[in-house]
Design a protein around this motif. Structure first.
Motif, mmCIF file in Angstrom:
data_model
loop_
_atom_site.group_PDB
_atom_site.id
_atom_site.type_symbol
_atom_site.label_atom_id
_atom_site.label_comp_id
_atom_site.label_asym_id
_atom_site.label_seq_id
_atom_site.Cartn_x
_atom_site.Cartn_y
_atom_site.Cartn_z
ATOM 1 N N TRP A 118 0.851 -0.995 -0.050
ATOM 2 C CA TRP A 118 -0.111 0.012 -0.018
ATOM 3 C C TRP A 118 0.810 1.282 -0.176
ATOM 4 O O TRP A 118 2.029 1.189 0.249
ATOM 5 C CB TRP A 118 -1.018 -0.143 0.988
ATOM 6 C CG TRP A 118 -0.500 0.404 2.577
ATOM 7 C CD1 TRP A 118 -0.393 1.443 3.159
ATOM 8 C CD2 TRP A 118 0.465 -0.290 3.368
ATOM 9 N NE1 TRP A 118 0.061 1.738 4.268
ATOM 10 C CE2 TRP A 118 0.590 0.439 4.558
ATOM 11 C CE3 TRP A 118 1.101 -1.649 3.328
ATOM 12 C CZ2 TRP A 118 1.384 0.109 5.550
ATOM 13 C CZ3 TRP A 118 1.823 -2.051 4.402
ATOM 14 C CH2 TRP A 118 2.065 -1.203 5.557
ATOM 15 N N THR A 119 0.525 2.326 -0.425
ATOM 16 C CA THR A 119 1.183 3.580 -0.432
ATOM 17 C C THR A 119 0.641 4.738 0.451
ATOM 18 O O THR A 119 -0.379 4.790 0.920
ATOM 19 C CB THR A 119 1.052 4.056 -1.821
ATOM 20 O OG1 THR A 119 -0.123 4.367 -2.218
ATOM 21 C CG2 THR A 119 1.578 3.222 -3.019
ATOM 22 N N VAL A 120 1.565 5.267 1.050
ATOM 23 C CA VAL A 120 1.470 6.589 1.692
ATOM 24 C C VAL A 120 2.112 7.799 1.116
ATOM 25 O O VAL A 120 3.264 7.863 0.866
ATOM 26 C CB VAL A 120 1.953 6.197 3.275
ATOM 27 C CG1 VAL A 120 0.948 5.133 3.960
ATOM 28 C CG2 VAL A 120 3.318 5.910 3.350
ATOM 29 N N PRO A 121 1.490 8.936 1.514
ATOM 30 C CA PRO A 121 2.190 10.197 1.105
ATOM 31 C C PRO A 121 3.580 10.468 1.734
ATOM 32 O O PRO A 121 3.771 9.889 2.955
ATOM 33 C CB PRO A 121 1.304 11.445 1.572
ATOM 34 C CG PRO A 121 -0.149 10.612 1.576
ATOM 35 C CD PRO A 121 0.348 9.130 2.053
ATOM 36 N N PHE A 122 4.487 10.763 1.278
ATOM 37 C CA PHE A 122 5.890 10.718 1.681
ATOM 38 C C PHE A 122 6.726 11.869 0.938
ATOM 39 O O PHE A 122 7.218 11.588 -0.096
ATOM 40 C CB PHE A 122 6.573 9.536 1.584
ATOM 41 C CG PHE A 122 7.939 9.494 2.358
ATOM 42 C CD1 PHE A 122 8.056 9.939 3.793
ATOM 43 C CD2 PHE A 122 9.094 9.393 1.798
ATOM 44 C CE1 PHE A 122 9.293 9.867 4.606
ATOM 45 C CE2 PHE A 122 10.270 9.227 2.394
ATOM 46 C CZ PHE A 122 10.484 9.714 3.825
ATOM 47 N N GLY A 123 6.622 13.183 1.468
ATOM 48 C CA GLY A 123 7.614 14.034 0.708
ATOM 49 C C GLY A 123 8.568 14.585 1.348
ATOM 50 O O GLY A 123 9.025 14.283 2.459
ATOM 51 N N PRO A 124 9.120 15.939 0.791
ATOM 52 C CA PRO A 124 10.203 16.302 1.629
ATOM 53 C C PRO A 124 10.046 16.852 2.815
ATOM 54 O O PRO A 124 8.796 17.546 3.019
ATOM 55 C CB PRO A 124 10.604 17.367 0.456
ATOM 56 C CG PRO A 124 10.082 17.167 -0.676
ATOM 57 C CD PRO A 124 8.696 16.479 -0.432
ATOM 58 N N GLY A 125 11.168 16.739 3.700
ATOM 59 C CA GLY A 125 10.834 17.016 5.247
ATOM 60 C C GLY A 125 10.150 16.097 6.025
ATOM 61 O O GLY A 125 10.064 16.428 7.423
ATOM 62 N N GLU A 126 9.673 14.987 5.409
ATOM 63 C CA GLU A 126 9.076 14.008 6.173
ATOM 64 C C GLU A 126 10.126 12.863 6.464
ATOM 65 O O GLU A 126 10.979 12.665 5.696
ATOM 66 C CB GLU A 126 7.758 13.526 5.611
ATOM 67 C CG GLU A 126 6.556 14.515 5.457
ATOM 68 C CD GLU A 126 5.386 13.866 4.857
ATOM 69 O OE1 GLU A 126 4.369 13.884 5.321
ATOM 70 O OE2 GLU A 126 5.583 13.258 3.781
ATOM 71 N N VAL A 127 9.762 12.360 7.814
ATOM 72 C CA VAL A 127 11.045 11.345 8.210
ATOM 73 C C VAL A 127 10.189 10.164 8.079
ATOM 74 O O VAL A 127 9.227 9.882 8.989
ATOM 75 C CB VAL A 127 11.596 11.666 9.448
ATOM 76 C CG1 VAL A 127 12.663 10.278 9.624
ATOM 77 C CG2 VAL A 127 12.527 12.838 8.884
ATOM 78 N N LEU A 128 10.514 8.884 7.688
ATOM 79 C CA LEU A 128 10.078 7.430 8.037
ATOM 80 C C LEU A 128 10.927 6.729 8.779
ATOM 81 O O LEU A 128 12.222 6.640 8.594
ATOM 82 C CB LEU A 128 10.138 6.920 6.385
ATOM 83 C CG LEU A 128 9.070 5.625 6.651
ATOM 84 C CD1 LEU A 128 7.653 5.738 6.886
ATOM 85 C CD2 LEU A 128 9.200 4.824 5.234
ATOM 86 N N LEU A 129 10.381 6.248 10.076
ATOM 87 C CA LEU A 129 10.998 5.789 10.984
ATOM 88 C C LEU A 129 10.588 4.211 11.032
ATOM 89 O O LEU A 129 9.693 4.019 11.468
ATOM 90 C CB LEU A 129 10.703 6.388 12.201
ATOM 91 C CG LEU A 129 11.798 5.911 13.588
ATOM 92 C CD1 LEU A 129 11.874 7.084 14.690
ATOM 93 C CD2 LEU A 129 11.508 4.678 14.059
#
Length: 382
Positions: A292-303
């Motif tokens: 599945w997909t999630v929004p992930f743009g500049p300035g965001e961090v995936l932990l």
């Protein structure tokens, strides 16, 4: 990046082996000086020279065997001189004196044996740690701070103090289908878990380049684990793909849900809409895993993390580490500095547990790289 190849005890022993003699001899010399001063200022009526017997045991903690014999010989000379200063006129005093000499000699011999065993053990531990570190680095090839358009920061900690190698795994690769990452946790510990990690990572490094969809990557991993890993072993995993510019694609295989940290510091747990079973248990499930997909743009961090993080217990009340609650203030003012952010989270995790983790743990932070500015002209560069 910090793979933590040695435990604190092992590092201390290795440093002690390589420390200069003038530093290692300080403790027994200080003991000799202290006993001499106490006996001297106590006067001839008090026989305290026998306290010199503490020198060989103390020397065994820091000196090599030959060094211990030499330093203990100096202590023996001081013991004899102090005994003459104390008088020792009666037969009882002489018996005490002779008994002290025999005890001192026995302690010196025992100290030399203990020193030899300590040095041998320390060298063996250093050798084991060196080999394990090489194996760990070969298995978990540390990625660069940036892979493709994704910035990376990671902390890996193993619960195996001597070998510092465990069953948690991660990898970040640049592939024809964009940057792809995996984080996983093998059931169990020790060499069996390491072998399973090698199977999963080897399959991922091949499939990530060959398969256009994350589902295909997951099925390749499942086939490799089913083929090469014992049937009672399984591995939780999370696959992440960054093919599109403003989204991230995730595929859940029984792993800890990731956190998405927005630019304003808010945190959201990304629970999978259609979770699947861990690797190695595919025969128990129907169908195929679906990403599945999630929004992930500049300035965001995936932990991303393993259960060694979220299940780390407090030293005081035994509570699990509240990762989603503690992350915002730790990451808020780090901006694009992911290394500082992961260092703060790891330090806070250690504070929560009282300084030591009881399970393998991985913290993996991913963020989009800042876009490059317009190219400068040759004149301005000159």
């Amino acid at each position: 990046m910090d793979l933590r190849p040695g435990s604190p005890q092992l590092r201390d022993e290795a440093e002690l082996l390589n420390a200069p003699f003038r530093l290692r001899v300080l403790t027994p010399l200080a003991a000799m000086l202290l006993v001499s001063l106490i006996d001297y200022f106590s006067g001839p009526d008090a026989y305290l020279a026998s306290l010199m017997s503490v020198v060989p045991p103390l020397a065994a903690l820091t000196l090599y065997p030959l060094e211990l014999v030499l330093v203990s010989s100096l202590g023996m000379v001081l013991l004899v001189l102090l005994s003459r200063y104390d008088g020792l006129g009666s037969v009882h005093d002489l018996r005490l004196y002779h008994g002290t000499l025999v005890a001192y000699a026995a302690l010196t011999l025992a100290g030399a044996v203990i020193s030899y065993l300590r040095v041998v053990r320390a060298r063996q531990l250093v050798a084991v740690s060196t080999v394990a570190e090489a194996a760990q680095r070969a298995l978990l090839r540390p990625p660069e701070p940036q892979v493709g358009g994704i910035r990376i920061a990671v902390r890996y900690v193993s619960a195996a103090d001597s070998a510092q190698i465990g069953g948690d795994l991660y990898a970040v690769l640049e592939t024809p289908y964009g940057v792809r990452a995996i984080i996983g946790d093998v059931r169990g510990k020790g060499l069996g878990a390491v072998r399973t990690s090698a199977v999963v990572l080897g399959a991922f490094r091949e499939a990530a380049y060959d398969e256009a969809e994350l589902t295909g990557v997951a099925m390749r991993l499942e086939s490799s684990v089913s083929r090469h890993v014992p049937t009672d072993e399984f591995t939780t995993a999370l696959l992440v793909g960054f093919a599109a510019p403003d989204t991230a694609e995730l595929l859940h295989l029984g792993h800890v849900a990731p956190l998405l940290i927005a630019a304003d510091g808010t945190v959201r747990t990304i629970d999978p809409p259609d979770p699947w079973v861990p690797l190695g248990l595919g025969a128990l499930a129907t169908g195929k895993p679906r990403p599945w997909t999630v929004p992930f743009g500049p300035g965001e961090v995936l932990l991303l993390c393993t259960d060694g993080v979220v299940e780390a217990r407090s030293k005081t009340d035994g509570a699990f580490y509240p990762l989603a609650e503690r992350v915002p203030p730790l990451v808020a003012d780090c901006g694009t500095d992911l290394e500082t952010a992961v260092a703060r989270i790891y330090a806070d995790l250690l504070r929560h547990t009282g300084g030591r983790l009881r399970d393998d743990a991985v913290l993996l932070l991913l963020a989009r790289a800042e876009p490059l500015g317009p190219p400068q002209s040759a004149d301005r560069l000159g």
